[in-house]
Motif scaffolding. Structure first.
Motif, PDB file in Angstrom:
ATOM      1  N   ILE A 181       0.838  -1.210   0.000  1.00 38.04           N
ATOM      2  CA  ILE A 181       0.000   0.000   0.000  1.00 38.04           C
ATOM      3  C   ILE A 181       0.870   1.257   0.000  1.00 38.04           C
ATOM      4  O   ILE A 181       0.683   2.174  -0.803  1.00 38.04           O
ATOM      5  N   ASP A 182       1.873   1.277   0.879  1.00 38.53           N
ATOM      6  CA  ASP A 182       2.737   2.462   0.972  1.00 38.53           C
ATOM      7  C   ASP A 182       3.625   2.634  -0.261  1.00 38.53           C
ATOM      8  O   ASP A 182       3.918   3.758  -0.663  1.00 38.53           O
ATOM      9  N   LEU A 183       4.042   1.516  -0.850  1.00 38.23           N
ATOM     10  CA  LEU A 183       4.897   1.611  -2.040  1.00 38.23           C
ATOM     11  C   LEU A 183       4.142   2.175  -3.239  1.00 38.23           C
ATOM     12  O   LEU A 183       4.679   2.991  -3.994  1.00 38.23           O
ATOM     13  N   GLY A 339      21.298  12.239  -7.308  1.00 41.62           N
ATOM     14  CA  GLY A 339      20.005  12.082  -7.973  1.00 41.62           C
ATOM     15  C   GLY A 339      20.067  11.023  -9.063  1.00 41.62           C
ATOM     16  O   GLY A 339      19.198  10.153  -9.163  1.00 41.62           O
ATOM     17  N   ALA A 340      21.141  11.083  -9.865  1.00 42.53           N
ATOM     18  CA  ALA A 340      21.257  10.163 -11.012  1.00 42.53           C
ATOM     19  C   ALA A 340      21.333   8.697 -10.563  1.00 42.53           C
ATOM     20  O   ALA A 340      20.725   7.825 -11.178  1.00 42.53           O
ATOM     21  N   VAL A 341      22.076   8.413  -9.492  1.00 40.56           N
ATOM     22  CA  VAL A 341      22.183   7.003  -9.061  1.00 40.56           C
ATOM     23  C   VAL A 341      20.937   6.537  -8.316  1.00 40.56           C
ATOM     24  O   VAL A 341      20.806   5.360  -8.004  1.00 40.56           O
ATOM     25  N   ASN A 342      20.032   7.475  -8.039  1.00 43.74           N
ATOM     26  CA  ASN A 342      18.785   7.101  -7.361  1.00 43.74           C
ATOM     27  C   ASN A 342      17.561   7.257  -8.262  1.00 43.74           C
ATOM     28  O   ASN A 342      16.426   7.238  -7.769  1.00 43.74           O
ATOM     29  N   ASP A 343      17.797   7.400  -9.547  1.00 45.32           N
ATOM     30  CA  ASP A 343      16.677   7.570 -10.475  1.00 45.32           C
ATOM     31  C   ASP A 343      15.680   6.411 -10.331  1.00 45.32           C
ATOM     32  O   ASP A 343      16.069   5.262 -10.176  1.00 45.32           O
ATOM     33  N   ASP A 354      14.894  -0.123  -9.568  1.00 36.57           N
ATOM     34  CA  ASP A 354      15.451   0.756  -8.537  1.00 36.57           C
ATOM     35  C   ASP A 354      14.821   0.421  -7.182  1.00 36.57           C
ATOM     36  O   ASP A 354      13.885  -0.356  -7.091  1.00 36.57           O
ATOM     37  N   GLU A 355      15.325   1.103  -6.155  1.00 39.63           N
ATOM     38  CA  GLU A 355      14.860   0.820  -4.789  1.00 39.63           C
ATOM     39  C   GLU A 355      13.354   0.995  -4.604  1.00 39.63           C
ATOM     40  O   GLU A 355      12.721   0.228  -3.887  1.00 39.63           O
ATOM     41  N   ALA A 356      12.790   2.033  -5.216  1.00 36.01           N
ATOM     42  CA  ALA A 356      11.375   2.347  -4.961  1.00 36.01           C
ATOM     43  C   ALA A 356      10.433   1.348  -5.609  1.00 36.01           C
ATOM     44  O   ALA A 356       9.328   1.107  -5.120  1.00 36.01           O
ATOM     45  N   LYS A 487       7.945   0.002   8.177  1.00 41.07           N
ATOM     46  CA  LYS A 487       8.119   1.441   8.408  1.00 41.07           C
ATOM     47  C   LYS A 487       9.526   1.979   8.127  1.00 41.07           C
ATOM     48  O   LYS A 487       9.673   2.988   7.422  1.00 41.07           O
ATOM     49  N   PRO A 488      10.574   1.345   8.689  1.00 42.87           N
ATOM     50  CA  PRO A 488      11.912   1.922   8.449  1.00 42.87           C
ATOM     51  C   PRO A 488      12.257   2.050   6.961  1.00 42.87           C
ATOM     52  O   PRO A 488      12.833   3.058   6.539  1.00 42.87           O
ATOM     53  N   LEU A 489      11.863   1.055   6.162  1.00 40.40           N
ATOM     54  CA  LEU A 489      12.168   1.102   4.725  1.00 40.40           C
ATOM     55  C   LEU A 489      11.381   2.226   4.041  1.00 40.40           C
ATOM     56  O   LEU A 489      11.934   2.999   3.246  1.00 40.40           O
ATOM     57  N   ILE A 490      10.101   2.330   4.382  1.00 34.69           N
ATOM     58  CA  ILE A 490       9.269   3.377   3.788  1.00 34.69           C
ATOM     59  C   ILE A 490       9.751   4.769   4.218  1.00 34.69           C
ATOM     60  O   ILE A 490       9.865   5.682   3.392  1.00 34.69           O
ATOM     61  N   ASP A 491      10.069   4.916   5.492  1.00 34.67           N
ATOM     62  CA  ASP A 491      10.548   6.219   5.984  1.00 34.67           C
ATOM     63  C   ASP A 491      11.835   6.637   5.277  1.00 34.67           C
ATOM     64  O   ASP A 491      11.991   7.786   4.856  1.00 34.67           O
ATOM     65  N   TYR A 492      12.755   5.679   5.160  1.00 32.01           N
ATOM     66  CA  TYR A 492      14.038   5.949   4.506  1.00 32.01           C
ATOM     67  C   TYR A 492      13.835   6.346   3.042  1.00 32.01           C
ATOM     68  O   TYR A 492      14.390   7.343   2.562  1.00 32.01           O
ATOM     69  N   MET A 493      12.991   5.589   2.335  1.00 31.43           N
ATOM     70  CA  MET A 493      12.792   5.884   0.913  1.00 31.43           C
ATOM     71  C   MET A 493      12.025   7.189   0.720  1.00 31.43           C
ATOM     72  O   MET A 493      12.326   7.964  -0.188  1.00 31.43           O
ATOM     73  N   THR A 494      11.031   7.433   1.570  1.00 32.31           N
ATOM     74  CA  THR A 494      10.245   8.663   1.435  1.00 32.31           C
ATOM     75  C   THR A 494      11.147   9.887   1.585  1.00 32.31           C
ATOM     76  O   THR A 494      11.098  10.825   0.776  1.00 32.31           O
TER      77      THR A 494
END
Ligand code: ZN
Length: 503
Positions: A181-183, A339-343, A354-356, A487-494
Motif C-alpha cells: 500500500i505504501d509503495l 540524484g542520477a544514481v537514485n533515479d 530501482d529501490e522504490a 516502516k523503516p524502509l518506507i521512511d528511509y525511501m520517502t
C-alpha cells in the motif's frame, strides 16, 4: 556415550560435510568463471557425486542417533547457547532432508532440470503457453514436497523454512500488505514529482578497466580484504564463500553505464563481508552459517543502498570518481550525481529495478506463487494474472511474457518461496541501518570522510558473529528491539525521494 561425546562426533561430521560442500562451491565458482565449455558434462558429474555423498552422510541414521543422545540433556538446556542453537538447527535440517522419499527427490531434480530448459526456450520466444505445462508439473511436485514436510495453515508455510526458518506466510503477508500500500503511494508521488534527476550522467563513457579500479577500491573501503577475496567477471554476478579465508565475488561491466558494476560490486561485497564475519571456530555448524537468505540479502542491500546510494558516500567518493573519469564527470555536482544514481521509474525487469519499485516486483511474485500453492491460481492463468496485477502496481502494460512472468529462473528451477527473501532483505536492511544510525550518531559523517569501519564493526558485532544462532525474526528483534516492520524502509525511501523528486 555421553552427550558431549555425541556432540563432538556430530560437529566433526558436520565440519567434514562443510569441507565437501566447499569443494562443490569451488567447482561451481570455476564453472561460472573460467571453465572451458567442454568441461560441463564432467563438472555435472563431479558436482552430482559430491552432492550425493553429502546427502547420504547427512541423512544417515547415525546423525539421528547422535541428535537423540544430545537432545534433552544439560548440554543444550540454555536456549541460545551455541550448543543448543546448533542442535536445534541441525535437527530442523535433518528432519527436512529425511522426510522426503528418494523417488520424489529424484523426480523433482529431473523435472526441474527439464523445466529450466523449457523455460529458457519459452523465454527466448516469449511464449508462456509452451512453459505452462512445466510450471504445472513443478507446482504439483512442490505441493507433494510441502505435504511431506507438513505444515500449519497453507502449503506455502512448509516451503518458507528453506529460506527463512521460522517465518510464516501470515507474518510475511501482514508486513508485505502494508508495504505494498505504501509503495504504490510512494511511487505515485515520485511519478508526479516536480523534479527529475539528470539520469544521463550515469550512461556516459566509463571505460571498463577504470571501472574495475574504482569498484575494487570501493570494495576495499567497505572492508573487503583482498588477501582473502577476489573479484572476477560473470554474466550473472554472485558471491561464493568457499570457507574460512576465501570468499569470492563477481561482477559485470557495462562501458556506458556506471551503475551495474559499481552497485553490483558493493552488493556482492556486502554478502562477502557477512560470510567473512561468521565465526570461523564454528565453521560447518549453524552458528558459523548465515541466519537466512533474507538476512544475507539484508547485508548486501545495506551496503548497496543505504551506504552506496547515500549522499554522504558520494561526498567522499565523487571527487575520486572524477579523478578517474574526468571527461565524463566534469562539472557534475554531488546533488546531481546522487540524484542520477537514485533515479526511479517503473520497469519490467526485476533485476534492473530501482529501490522504490523493486519490492513491488517481489510482492507480485509472492502473491502469485502463494496462490498457485494454495490451488487458487492455475499455472495456465499465470501470465494473465501477472499482467493485470503489473498494470495495477506499476501503471504500465506488459508488452510480452519475456518481460513479464517468464523473466526469472526461480519457478522453473523449483525455487518456490525464494522470492520473499529479497524483500525481507530490503526490510531488514533498512531496520538494521536505522538502528546503526541511532547507535552511532556520527555514522553518516564518517561516510563523508570515507570511513566505513564503524559500520562494519557494528554489523560484525550485532549480526555476523551470531550466524544462525537466532532465527531471522528473533535476530531482528534482538538487534533492533522491534519486530520486522515496513516502516523503516518506507521512511528511509520517502525522505530520499522527497528530496530528489520534490514532492
Ligand atoms: Zn544478493
Amino acid at each position: 556415550m555421553s552427550a558431549q561425546q555425541a556432540y563432538s562426533e556430530l560437529t566433526q561430521t558436520l565440519k567434514e560435510l562443510a569441507i565437501l560442500n566447499s569443494c562443490s562451491g569451488l567447482l561451481g565458482w570455476d564453472q561460472r568463471t573460467y571453465m572451458p565449455r567442454g568441461g560441463s558434462k564432467n563438472r555435472a558429474d563431479q558436482l552430482g557425486l559430491i552432492a550425493g555423498m553429502v546427502h547420504e552422510k547427512f541423512t544417515s541414521p547415525r546423525i539421528g542417533e547422535l541428535l537423540k543422545q544430545i537432545e534433552g540433556t544439560d548440554l543444550v538446556k540454555t536456549y541460545d547457547s551455541v550448543e543448543a542453537a546448533n542442535i536445534r538447527e541441525i535437527r530442523r535440517r535433518y528432519d527436512r532432508q529425511t522426510k522426503l522419499p528418494k523417488a520424489l527427490v529424484e523426480e523433482f531434480v529431473k523435472t526441474t532440470s527439464m523445466s529450466e530448459v523449457a523455460w529458457e526456450t519459452a523465454r527466448a520466444k516469449s511464449d508462456f503457453k509452451s512453459f505452462a505445462p512445466w510450471l504445472e508439473k513443478v507446482v504439483a511436485l512442490t505441493k507433494q514436497i510441502a505435504d511431506c514436510y507438513g505444515y500449519k495453515g497453507e502449503p506455502y508455510n512448509a516451503l518458507i523454512d528453506d529460506y527463512e526458518p521460522g517465518m510464516t506466510v501470515e507474518e510475511i503477508s501482514t508486513v508485505f500488505e502494508k508495504l505494498r500500500i505504501d509503495l504504490v503511494e510512494l511511487n505515485g508521488k515520485i511519478r508526479n514529482g516536480k523534479k527529475r534527476p539528470k539520469v544521463e550522467i550515469i550512461t556516459r563513457s566509463y571505460p571498463v578497466d577504470l571501472q574495475r579500479v574504482f569498484g575494487e577500491s570501493v570494495a576495499a573501503a567497505q572492508g573487503l580484504d583482498f588477501n582473502e577475496s577476489r573479484c572476477d567477471v560473470t554474466v550473472h554476478p554472485f558471491c561464493s564463500g568457499m570457507g574460512p579465508g576465501d570468499v569470492r565475488i563477481t561482477t559485470r561491466y557495462n562501458p556506458s553505464r556506471l551503475n551495474d558494476a559499481l552497485f553490483g560490486i558493493m552488493h556482492e561485497t556486502g554478502h562477502a563481508l557477512y560470510d567473512s564475519g561468521l565465526e570461523r571456530e564454528y565453521y560447518g555448524l549453524p552458528c558459523g552459517d548465515a541466519a537466512s537468505y533474507g538476512i544475507h540479502e539484508s547485508q548486501s542491500r545495506l551496503w548497496e543502498n543505504q551506504v552506496g546510494r547515500s549522499k554522504e558516500f558520494w561526498v567522499y567518493f565523487l571527487p575520486q570518481l572524477k579523478r578517474i573519469f574526468r571527461s565524463s564527470l566534469d562539472g557534475v555536482t554531488v546533488d546531481e550525481f546522487y540524484g542520477a544514481v537514485n533515479d526511479s521509474q517503473p520497469s519490467y525487469i526485476r533485476v534492473e529495478a530501482d529501490e522504490a519499485t523493486y519490492n513491488l516486483h517481489i510482492l507480485l511474485r509472492y502473491e502469485l506463487e502463494r496462490a498457485m500453492m494454495k490451488g487458487d491460481l492455475k499455472a495456465v492463468d499465470v501470465a494473465g494474472e501477472w499482467n493485470s496485477r503489473f498494470k495495477n502496481y506499476f501503471g504500465i502494460e506488459v508488452d510480452n511474457d519475456a518481460h513479464g512472468c517468464l523473466q526469472d529462473v526461480h519457478w522453473s528451477a523449483g525455487l518456490i518461496a525464494y522470492f520473499p527473501s529479497y524483500s525481507l532483505g530490503n526490510l531488514y536492511s533498512a531496520q538494521f541501518f536505522a538502528k546503526a544510525k541511532a547507535d552511532m550518531p556520527g555514522l553518516m559523517s564518517q561516510f563523508e570522510r570515507g570511513e566505513f569501519s564503524g559500520l562494519l564493526q557494528w554489523l560484525r558485532t550485532n549480526i555476523h558473529k551470531h550466524g544462525a544462532r537466532y532465527r531471522p525474526a528473533e535476530l531482528c528483534k534482538k538487534v533492533t528491539g522491534q519486530p520486522l516492520s515496513h516502516k523503516p524502509l518506507i521512511d528511509y525511501m520517502t525522505a530520499k525521494y522527497k528530496e530528489i523528486y520534490g514532492f
